[in-house]
Structure formats: C-alpha cells, structure tokens
Design a protein around this motif. Structure first.
Motif, PDB file in Angstrom:
ATOM      1  N   UNK A 265     -15.160  14.880   7.040  1.00 16.63           N
ATOM      2  CA  UNK A 265     -14.641  13.845   7.951  1.00 16.63           C
ATOM      3  C   UNK A 265     -15.499  13.777   9.216  1.00 16.63           C
TER       4      UNK A 265
ATOM      5  N   UNK B 217     -13.001  19.879   4.210  1.00 17.12           N
ATOM      6  CA  UNK B 217     -12.624  18.475   4.375  1.00 17.12           C
ATOM      7  C   UNK B 217     -12.862  18.048   5.824  1.00 17.12           C
ATOM      8  N   UNK B 218     -12.631  18.952   6.750  1.00 12.52           N
ATOM      9  CA  UNK B 218     -12.894  18.668   8.168  1.00 12.52           C
ATOM     10  C   UNK B 218     -14.386  18.399   8.390  1.00 12.52           C
TER      11      UNK B 218
ATOM     12  N   UNK C  13      -7.733   7.988   1.506  1.00  9.99           N
ATOM     13  CA  UNK C  13      -7.123   9.149   2.184  1.00  9.99           C
ATOM     14  C   UNK C  13      -6.134   9.861   1.263  1.00  9.99           C
ATOM     15  N   UNK C  14      -5.379   9.080   0.496  1.00  8.96           N
ATOM     16  CA  UNK C  14      -4.404   9.672  -0.418  1.00  8.96           C
ATOM     17  C   UNK C  14      -5.104  10.567  -1.445  1.00  8.96           C
TER      18      UNK C  14
ATOM     19  N   UNK D  47      -8.324  -1.983   4.253  1.00  6.23           N
ATOM     20  CA  UNK D  47      -7.112  -1.165   4.369  1.00  6.23           C
ATOM     21  C   UNK D  47      -6.630  -0.606   3.032  1.00  6.23           C
ATOM     22  N   UNK D  48      -6.706  -1.418   1.988  1.00  5.31           N
ATOM     23  CA  UNK D  48      -6.195  -0.954   0.691  1.00  5.31           C
ATOM     24  C   UNK D  48      -7.041   0.203   0.158  1.00  5.31           C
TER      25      UNK D  48
ATOM     26  N   UNK E  63      -8.926   2.112   1.949  1.00  7.76           N
ATOM     27  CA  UNK E  63      -8.819   3.244   2.874  1.00  7.76           C
ATOM     28  C   UNK E  63      -7.531   4.040   2.610  1.00  7.76           C
ATOM     29  N   UNK E  64      -6.441   3.328   2.382  1.00  9.48           N
ATOM     30  CA  UNK E  64      -5.165   3.999   2.082  1.00  9.48           C
ATOM     31  C   UNK E  64      -5.317   4.878   0.836  1.00  9.48           C
TER      32      UNK E  64
ATOM     33  N   UNK F 241      -6.772  13.787   0.082  1.00  8.84           N
ATOM     34  CA  UNK F 241      -5.858  14.890   0.388  1.00  8.84           C
ATOM     35  C   UNK F 241      -5.266  15.493  -0.885  1.00  8.84           C
ATOM     36  N   UNK F 242      -5.013  14.667  -1.881  1.00  6.23           N
ATOM     37  CA  UNK F 242      -4.556  15.234  -3.161  1.00  6.23           C
ATOM     38  C   UNK F 242      -5.642  16.145  -3.744  1.00  6.23           C
TER      39      UNK F 242
ATOM     40  N   UNK G 231      -2.676  12.286   4.849  1.00  2.00           N
ATOM     41  CA  UNK G 231      -3.276  10.991   4.478  1.00  2.00           C
ATOM     42  C   UNK G 231      -2.555   9.850   5.188  1.00  2.00           C
TER      43      UNK G 231
ATOM     44  N   UNK H  42       0.834  -1.203   0.000  1.00  2.00           N
ATOM     45  CA  UNK H  42       0.000   0.000   0.000  1.00  2.00           C
ATOM     46  C   UNK H  42       0.868   1.252   0.000  1.00  2.00           C
TER      47      UNK H  42
ATOM     48  N   UNK I  29      -4.343   7.369   7.765  1.00  2.00           N
ATOM     49  CA  UNK I  29      -4.273   5.938   7.483  1.00  2.00           C
ATOM     50  C   UNK I  29      -3.700   5.177   8.681  1.00  2.00           C
TER      51      UNK I  29
ATOM     52  N   UNK J 180      -7.754  17.887  -1.998  1.00  2.00           N
ATOM     53  CA  UNK J 180      -7.725  19.140  -1.219  1.00  2.00           C
ATOM     54  C   UNK J 180      -6.696  20.098  -1.809  1.00  2.00           C
ATOM     55  N   UNK J 181      -5.513  19.567  -2.124  1.00  2.00           N
ATOM     56  CA  UNK J 181      -4.435  20.431  -2.622  1.00  2.00           C
ATOM     57  C   UNK J 181      -4.665  20.901  -4.067  1.00  2.00           C
TER      58      UNK J 181
END
Lengths: 225, 225
Positions: free
Chosen positions: B75, B71-72, B100-101, B93-94, B96-97, B104-105, A72, A65, A76, B107-108
């Motif tokens: 969440x 974003x807050x 989140x990635x 998990x996969x 979710x990882x 956040x990308x 992030x 992952x 995570x 957001x930017x």
C-alpha cells in the motif's frame, strides 16, 4: 449518499465497530443498519449469506457494491469520500508509512486477542491444553508490550501515526475489547492512556457497542496477560 | 529512488514475495536486498531486530522510513509511486471496492494455508490432534472453494478485481504456495487457471522464490485438501 448504504453488524465485534467509526468520521450518518445477534447465530442467516458468503459480520453494501472485510470497508470509504469528514490517511510519506504499518499490525492483533479471550470457544473440548493457552497468553503479552513501546514513542496528545487515522480506527476497538475483558491497566499504562484519549471521541462514543459477546473463558479472560 | 530502499527477505515466504512483486511492478528495480535463511533463524538476527521488533521477514526500509508488514509495504509503495510503473489500485469505485475486499481476504488466507501445511511446525508435539488438522483442512477447502467461485465470475483474461492490482499481488503468492505443496489442480481448476495466467508475468517471474521453506507435514502437505 449514506442512505444507499446498508450495514449488518454484531455488537462487541471489533471489525464491525471499525466500520461504524469510519462511517461516523466520514460524516456518513444516516446509513441503514441492522443489529444481528451472534448468540442466536443470525450471522449465519440467509440475509447475511446473500451479501457475504463467509457468513460473517460486518456485511456492508453501498448501492450495488459489496465490501465485507472490515479493513477493506474502511479503506474503501476513506478513498471514496476523501474530502468528506475526517481525513483518515495522512498525506506525508512518513505518516503514511507508519499509518499503513500500524493499521495492518492492528488487523493481525485480533486473532491474538481471540486466541486467549475465546480459547475455549475456538478449541473443541478434547483438544484444549493448558500449555497452549499459556503460550497464547505469552504471545499476546509480547504483542501488547510491543504496542506499549510504540505508544511510548508517540508525541503527547498524538495518535498512532500522528493525526487520528485508519490505524486508530482499526486498533482502538481491539484496545477497548482488551480492557473490557480486564486487561491490566497497571501492566499496560500506555495502552490505558491511549484508551482514555480516545474513548470519548464523538465517532467512537456514538458507535460504542451496546454489549460484548460473552466468552466462556470469563469476563476477565485477559486479566493475567 | 530504489537505491535508498533495503529489503531483508526469506525465500518462499508469500509476504516477502508480495513486496518483491510490487517493487518490480513499480519499476523500483535496483533496490538493495539481502536473502536471509529461515532455517538458520537469520530472521531473528540483530540485523532484522534493528528494523523489525517482530523478528519477521520481510523487513523493509525506504530511506529512514520503516514498513515491515507486507500488505502495508505494498500500500505504501503504490501510494508513494502512484504514477510510476503499473497502477495497482484501480480508479473506478466498483473495481476499487472489489480490489480492497479481495486484497484483505488474501491477507487472511495465509494463516489458513499455514494451519495445514505447517501444522506440525506450528503445534508442539503433545498438543497435536488429528481432529484439529482435519478441521483445518476442511476450513481451508471451504476457503479455497470460495476463491474458485470468485474466479468463476471473473471475465476471461481478467484478474481478481479487473486489471492486475494489489489484490493479485497479495493473493498470487498464496496460490503459488498452495500448488507448490501439491494442491489438486483437478479439484481447484479455476485457481489452477489463475496460476497459469500469472506465473509468467514479468514481475512474478523475476521475483520467483529460489526455494520454499520445507514443511514437516511433507512436500505434498496440501494434496488431499
């Protein structure tokens, strides 16, 4: 578990530091890591690009992952290892609301600090204006006064959102960066107190950056903010 | 529950839209809201300042709890109403990882779009440089090509991180903004396909902005990116 993690990081980068604080707090010591040099542009190397097409640090892998963006990674890790080490997202709705709010405000603070400390680095020579740097400084001062106000309302010995949380993980490296570049302790006494409260916390001390990326705006680039 | 929520919002603001999509997805219709005008500078009004010292929209209250950063808010709402409406943070998990990635990308991404579409608005007249706008456009094109690549690897009919998630909630309004300002469908076919996949989703349709904040760089400010 930690042995299947690999962090590529650069020293003095608040985003990298956040990830390292989180790894410490979650008792994930023993993760593999490699310090790369921004000055030698090692963040643009093939090794980074294979995991992170943005050629940025941090670059983080957990098994197969990949999560690279610092906030992030923190989200995570906290969600993946909820019951291990410190609890970094509080349970109560009120603390959680405040935690997410301050965490995201902390994310946005980075660019405001950079816009002053790294103004020359970020702006090609022919495009620099004293008026722009002055405006960036004023915007940063307004921003930091907001945080002074937030900290004014925090109970003695308490952190940004009550217990130590991801809000502090995200925010503290920015504060350390600000004081490293000589932000005035006198003008920002609440920030200075917050810095003192946290600088010796084991997770923070263990991951303290061995050096900071030099700024062409001087080692005291934030002194008159 | 929704009756104790109050949203102050501006039309055409991706951050406001994210919050509205989340409220729809979490079946929190019936929340109180008020549309304010950016052009009349109503976001700087006392009404906003009482809840949001940044004088920005969205401004959001749930009972006594205040969360303003978009974003807050997303969440917070997802975690507060986990079992209600759509599940916006996947369990695996996969996923979710990746979630989140991409979140956040996303957001930017906002600032990169603004740096082109609102270049004149954000830059005082004496400080504007064609070279800077050109560089911003190139950076945005590089960024959007990254997303083309991400979407290339997404399974048919799937979203950014598998099931529809907060990553899409954060990202989609940016995509709609980009195409509103005439981003090329031909140059960004995967983004165009993603836009088509989502534009009629009920939560998105129900909260579609009635208008967009005009840009002084033209209604087609993104056409040559």
């Amino acid at each position: 578990m930690a042995q299947s993690m690999m962090l590529l990081w650069g020293s003095g980068s608040p985003p990298c530091w956040r990830v390292m604080i989180t790894l410490e707090e979650k008792k994930l010591q023993g993760y593999k890591h490699k310090l790369l040099s921004f000055e030698k542009e090692e963040h643009k190397s093939q090794e980074v690009l294979e995991t992170n097409p943005r050629a940025q640090l941090p670059t983080f892998k957990h098994g197969d992952l990949i999560v690279n963006e610092s906030c992030a990674v923190c989200l995570y890790l906290e969600n993946r290892f909820k019951s291990q080490g410190s609890k970094l997202i509080p349970d109560s709705p009120a603390e959680q609301a405040l935690m997410y709010q301050r965490m995201m405000e902390g994310v946005h603070l980075n660019a405001k600090l950079d816009s002053v400390a790294y103004y020359d680095f970020l702006t090609p020579e022919g495009e620099r204006h004293d008026s722009a740097l002055k405006r960036n400084k004023e915007a940063l001062a307004t921003e930091l006064r907001l945080w002074e106000g937030y900290l004014q309302n925090v109970a003695e010995g308490s952190y940004l959102a009550g217990p130590f949380s991801l809000a502090d993980v995200i925010f503290f490296p920015n504060v350390a960066y600000a004081f490293h570049f000589k932000l005035s302790v006198e003008r920002y006494p609440k920030l200075a107190k917050y810095y003192s409260l946290l600088k010796d916390r084991p997770s923070i001390k263990a991951s303290w950056p061995p050096q900071w990326f030099p700024t062409s705006n001087g080692d005291d680039a934030l002194k008159d903010v």
